[in-house]
Write an enzyme that holds these catalytic residues in place. Structure first.
Site, PDB file in Angstrom:
ATOM      1  N   HIS A 149      49.348  47.714  75.214  1.00 51.87           N
ATOM      2  CA  HIS A 149      48.372  46.661  74.905  1.00 51.87           C
ATOM      3  C   HIS A 149      47.413  46.475  76.082  1.00 51.87           C
ATOM      4  CE1 HIS A 149      51.125  45.473  71.617  1.00 51.87           C
ATOM      5  NE2 HIS A 149      50.051  44.946  71.074  1.00 51.87           N
ATOM      6  N   LYS A 153      47.118  40.733  77.745  1.00 49.16           N
ATOM      7  CA  LYS A 153      48.197  40.240  76.876  1.00 49.16           C
ATOM      8  C   LYS A 153      49.218  39.467  77.701  1.00 49.16           C
ATOM      9  CE  LYS A 153      51.462  41.578  73.274  1.00 49.16           C
ATOM     10  NZ  LYS A 153      51.145  40.412  72.459  1.00 49.16           N
TER      11      LYS A 153
HETATM   12  P1  NAD Z   1      43.261  35.123  73.548  1.00 49.16           P
HETATM   13  O1  NAD Z   1      43.811  34.722  74.867  1.00 49.16           O
HETATM   14  O2  NAD Z   1      42.049  35.981  73.492  1.00 49.16           O
HETATM   15  O3  NAD Z   1      42.958  33.819  72.655  1.00 49.16           O
HETATM   16  C1  NAD Z   1      43.786  32.705  72.574  1.00 49.16           C
HETATM   17  C2  NAD Z   1      42.902  31.486  72.404  1.00 49.16           C
HETATM   18  O4  NAD Z   1      43.735  30.358  72.134  1.00 49.16           O
HETATM   19  C3  NAD Z   1      42.102  31.168  73.674  1.00 49.16           C
HETATM   20  O5  NAD Z   1      40.727  31.014  73.349  1.00 49.16           O
HETATM   21  C4  NAD Z   1      42.694  29.868  74.178  1.00 49.16           C
HETATM   22  O6  NAD Z   1      41.739  29.009  74.797  1.00 49.16           O
HETATM   23  C5  NAD Z   1      43.245  29.258  72.881  1.00 49.16           C
HETATM   24  N1  NAD Z   1      44.349  28.327  73.140  1.00 49.16           N
HETATM   25  C6  NAD Z   1      45.517  28.602  73.757  1.00 49.16           C
HETATM   26  N2  NAD Z   1      46.271  27.475  73.851  1.00 49.16           N
HETATM   27  C7  NAD Z   1      45.540  26.480  73.272  1.00 49.16           C
HETATM   28  C8  NAD Z   1      45.757  25.098  73.066  1.00 49.16           C
HETATM   29  N3  NAD Z   1      46.894  24.501  73.489  1.00 49.16           N
HETATM   30  N4  NAD Z   1      44.807  24.375  72.420  1.00 49.16           N
HETATM   31  C9  NAD Z   1      43.652  24.972  72.016  1.00 49.16           C
HETATM   32  N5  NAD Z   1      43.378  26.295  72.189  1.00 49.16           N
HETATM   33  C10 NAD Z   1      44.314  27.031  72.810  1.00 49.16           C
HETATM   34  O7  NAD Z   1      44.473  35.830  72.790  1.00 49.16           O
HETATM   35  P2  NAD Z   1      44.414  36.759  71.491  1.00 49.16           P
HETATM   36  O8  NAD Z   1      44.362  38.184  71.910  1.00 49.16           O
HETATM   37  O9  NAD Z   1      43.396  36.227  70.532  1.00 49.16           O
HETATM   38  O10 NAD Z   1      45.886  36.530  70.926  1.00 49.16           O
HETATM   39  C11 NAD Z   1      46.357  35.226  70.594  1.00 49.16           C
HETATM   40  C12 NAD Z   1      47.827  35.334  70.186  1.00 49.16           C
HETATM   41  O11 NAD Z   1      47.933  36.125  68.987  1.00 49.16           O
HETATM   42  C13 NAD Z   1      48.711  36.051  71.214  1.00 49.16           C
HETATM   43  O12 NAD Z   1      50.000  35.470  71.207  1.00 49.16           O
HETATM   44  C14 NAD Z   1      48.772  37.485  70.703  1.00 49.16           C
HETATM   45  O13 NAD Z   1      49.910  38.193  71.143  1.00 49.16           O
HETATM   46  C15 NAD Z   1      48.822  37.223  69.213  1.00 49.16           C
HETATM   47  N6  NAD Z   1      48.376  38.335  68.360  1.00 49.16           N
HETATM   48  C16 NAD Z   1      49.009  38.434  67.160  1.00 49.16           C
HETATM   49  C17 NAD Z   1      48.621  39.401  66.261  1.00 49.16           C
HETATM   50  C18 NAD Z   1      49.283  39.453  64.909  1.00 49.16           C
HETATM   51  O14 NAD Z   1      48.958  40.330  64.082  1.00 49.16           O
HETATM   52  N7  NAD Z   1      50.215  38.528  64.621  1.00 49.16           N
HETATM   53  C19 NAD Z   1      47.576  40.301  66.581  1.00 49.16           C
HETATM   54  C20 NAD Z   1      46.962  40.175  67.817  1.00 49.16           C
HETATM   55  C21 NAD Z   1      47.349  39.174  68.689  1.00 49.16           C
END
Ligand code: NAD
Length: 259
Positions: A149, A153
């Site tokens: 990744h 991450k």
């Molecule tokens: P990222 O860091 O780019 O985005 C996360 C966003 O959430 C950020 O903008 C952050 O400010 C916001 N955030 C975090 N805590 C918060 C809170 N308490 N209140 C308000 N906003 C908040 O991360 P990403 O790459 O978009 O991934 C997000 C999550 O999804 C991760 O856990 C990642 O592993 C997971 N993910 C899951 C899948 C899936 O298919 N299930 C796919 C990709 C990523």
């Protein structure tokens, strides 16, 4: 039209889901929630700033579908809020603790909650392929999972690697303690009853999961590569359409695929 609230809207996944929802035509985007300010660059759309908020409590209401890709603490709070307001939840955040999972389970007693560590159809097929390969091969074949990744991450190994590992443990009848996270030093000969899990981090890899199954003089590699977050976004929207019609309960992507 499905009334949609997106939590984690400033993030990589949040932006991908917003773009897919705007293109889909059956979603009304009601709010974009993030603790971060509205990013200057994002899917070009008029009125985007008016949807932006850092206060989920002020916007989530009954009959909304909430999609969250944010963080474990945000996921917990949003799940409790959805249960309180009667909104449905699609949750994609990975790295959840047992306690976080309990909060999702509690919310699912009141509202529909769909949880997936990976929303891509290809990964669902990878699970099935792994299950059938392990059924076809003797226990002596070694299983090693390698995931790659992007450098940003937060959790390791990925939720998808852990779900592939738990499938391999179940297929082999092994306990959770049989997982071997990386190797270092004089570890000696590899025991048969071990599942190796290795997390590689760097650059901008969206998500890459390979399962190696190694026998004597031959080996198999089952691999899924996500090239674009649009693959996860499409699955999350399919999940949103599913929970919009579902009753309270805890669902997985398999429920969506079954229709
Ligand atoms: P990222 O860091 O780019 O985005 C996360 C966003 O959430 C950020 O903008 C952050 O400010 C916001 N955030 C975090 N805590 C918060 C809170 N308490 N209140 C308000 N906003 C908040 O991360 P990403 O790459 O978009 O991934 C997000 C999550 O999804 C991760 O856990 C990642 O592993 C997971 N993910 C899951 C899948 C899936 O298919 N299930 C796919 C990709 C990523």
């Amino acid at each position: 039209m499905i009334s949609l609230v997106l939590v984690g809207a400033a993030g990589r996944m949040g932006r991908a889901v917003e773009e897919a929802a705007r293109a889909a035509g059956d979603f009304e985007l009601r709010a974009l929630v993030d603790r971060a300010p509205l990013p200057p660059a994002g899917p070009p759309a008029p009125g985007r700033a008016a949807l932006w908020t850092d206060d989920a409590r002020a916007v989530i209401r009954g009959r909304d579908v909430v999609i969250e890709f944010s963080s474990p603490e945000s996921c917990r709070g949003i799940a409790a809020l959805c249960a309180e307001r009667g909104a449905s939840l699609v949750s994609g955040t990975s790295g959840l603790s047992a306690e976080d999972e309990n909060v999702l389970r509690a919310a699912a007693r009141k509202v529909p909650v769909l949880r997936a560590s990976n929303f891509s159809l290809g990964v669902a097929a990878l699970h099935r392929a792994l299950e059938s390969a392990l059924k076809a091969l003797p226990r002596g074949w070694d299983v090693e999972i390698i995931e790659r990744h992007h450098r940003k991450k937060a959790d390791s190994p990925s939720g998808t690697a852990l779900s592939l590992a738990s499938l391999a443990l179940a297929a082999r009848g092994l306990p959770a303690g049989a997982l071997r996270h990386g190797r270092e030093g004089r570890v000696g000969e590899r025991p048969t009853d071990e599942i190796g899990v290795h997390a590689v981090r760097g650059g901008s890899w969206v998500g890459d999961h390979a399962v190696l199954i190694a026998g004597e003089g031959e080996w198999i590699e089952l691999r899924h590569v996500a090239q674009d977050r649009g693959a996860f976004a499409a699955g999350a929207l399919a999940a949103a359409r599913f929970v919009a019609r579902a009753g309270p309960g805890l669902y997985t992507l398999s429920d969506v695929l079954r229709g």
